[in-house]
Design a protein around this motif. Structure first.
Motif, PDB file in Angstrom:
ATOM      1  N   SER A  24      11.028  -5.821   3.148  1.00 18.37           N
ATOM      2  CA  SER A  24      11.277  -4.849   4.214  1.00 18.37           C
ATOM      3  C   SER A  24      11.718  -3.543   3.563  1.00 18.37           C
ATOM      4  O   SER A  24      12.013  -3.502   2.366  1.00 18.37           O
ATOM      5  N   ARG A  25      11.754  -2.489   4.351  1.00 13.52           N
ATOM      6  CA  ARG A  25      12.173  -1.204   3.792  1.00 13.52           C
ATOM      7  C   ARG A  25      12.892  -0.396   4.846  1.00 13.52           C
ATOM      8  O   ARG A  25      12.647  -0.530   6.036  1.00 13.52           O
ATOM      9  N   ASP A  26      13.771   0.466   4.356  1.00  7.32           N
ATOM     10  CA  ASP A  26      14.477   1.434   5.186  1.00  7.32           C
ATOM     11  C   ASP A  26      14.016   2.799   4.715  1.00  7.32           C
ATOM     12  O   ASP A  26      14.473   3.286   3.671  1.00  7.32           O
ATOM     13  N   ASN A  27      13.104   3.394   5.450  1.00  5.77           N
ATOM     14  CA  ASN A  27      12.527   4.666   5.016  1.00  5.77           C
ATOM     15  C   ASN A  27      13.563   5.779   4.965  1.00  5.77           C
ATOM     16  O   ASN A  27      13.469   6.681   4.135  1.00  5.77           O
ATOM     17  N   ALA A  28      14.537   5.726   5.833  1.00  2.79           N
ATOM     18  CA  ALA A  28      15.572   6.771   5.834  1.00  2.79           C
ATOM     19  C   ALA A  28      16.399   6.728   4.558  1.00  2.79           C
ATOM     20  O   ALA A  28      16.947   7.750   4.133  1.00  2.79           O
ATOM     21  N   LYS A  29      16.492   5.556   3.969  1.00  2.00           N
ATOM     22  CA  LYS A  29      17.283   5.391   2.743  1.00  2.00           C
ATOM     23  C   LYS A  29      16.407   5.260   1.506  1.00  2.00           C
ATOM     24  O   LYS A  29      16.930   5.033   0.413  1.00  2.00           O
ATOM     25  N   ASN A  30      15.095   5.359   1.669  1.00  4.14           N
ATOM     26  CA  ASN A  30      14.164   5.183   0.541  1.00  4.14           C
ATOM     27  C   ASN A  30      14.459   3.887  -0.211  1.00  4.14           C
ATOM     28  O   ASN A  30      14.472   3.848  -1.446  1.00  4.14           O
ATOM     29  N   THR A  31      14.683   2.844   0.551  1.00  3.44           N
ATOM     30  CA  THR A  31      15.101   1.576  -0.032  1.00  3.44           C
ATOM     31  C   THR A  31      14.173   0.450   0.419  1.00  3.44           C
ATOM     32  O   THR A  31      13.778   0.396   1.584  1.00  3.44           O
ATOM     33  N   VAL A  32      13.862  -0.422  -0.517  1.00  3.34           N
ATOM     34  CA  VAL A  32      13.070  -1.611  -0.215  1.00  3.34           C
ATOM     35  C   VAL A  32      13.924  -2.831  -0.517  1.00  3.34           C
ATOM     36  O   VAL A  32      14.732  -2.820  -1.445  1.00  3.34           O
TER      37      VAL A  32
END
Length: 121
Positions: free
Chosen positions: A70-78
Motif C-alpha cells: 500500500s502507499r500513502d501518496n501524501a507522505k511519499n511512503t510505501v
C-alpha cells in the motif's frame, strides 16, 4: 537529491507478521510505481510487490495472499504488510520508486538501502 529510507525489518517467528515502511524524500515531482524487492546472499534480487500510482498491484506468486502493498501518496511512503511469514521469506528487503524530480526530467528508479527480515522456524 532523492532518498528512500526503509524501516520495520527485524526478527520474527514463522507465522508472525511485520510491516515495512519506505519513505521517499527530497525533490520529488511525481512518483509513478513504488515497489518492494528482496535478496538473499548468492541469489538475484527478486520482485515481491509493486503498486502503481493508479492503484494497480503486482505480487510474486510466493507472497500472494500473505503480503499486501500500500502507499500513502501524501507522505511519499510505501508499505509492505507481511503476514504468515515463512523462513523462506527471510531476506534483505529493498524498496524502490520510479519517480520524476521535475517535469522536464525523465523518470528514474531510486532504491533504498535495504532492511533485513529474519524469520525463525
Amino acid at each position: 537529491q532523492v532518498q528512500l529510507v526503509e524501516s520495520g525489518g527485524g526478527l520474527v517467528q514463522a507465522g508472525g507478521s511485520l510491516r515495512l515502511s519506505c519513505a521517499a524524500s527530497g525533490i520529488i515531482f511525481r512518483i509513478n510505481t513504488m515497489g518492494w524487492y528482496r535478496q538473499v546472499p548468492g541469489k538475484q534480487r527478486e520482485l515481491v510487490a509493486t503498486l502503481t500510482s493508479g492503484g494497480s498491484t503486482n505480487y510474486a506468486e510466493s507472497v500472494k495472499g500473505r503480503f499486501t502493498i500500500s502507499r500513502d501518496n501524501a507522505k511519499n511512503t510505501v508499505y509492505l504488510e507481511m503476514n504468515s511469514l515463512k523462513p523462506e521469506d527471510a531476506a534483505v528487503y529493498y524498496c524502490n520508486a520510479d519517480l520524476k524530480t521535475s517535469v522536464m526530467r525523465p523518470a528514474y528508479v531510486y532504491w533504498g538501502q535495504g532492511t533485513q527480515v529474519t524469520v525463525s522456524s
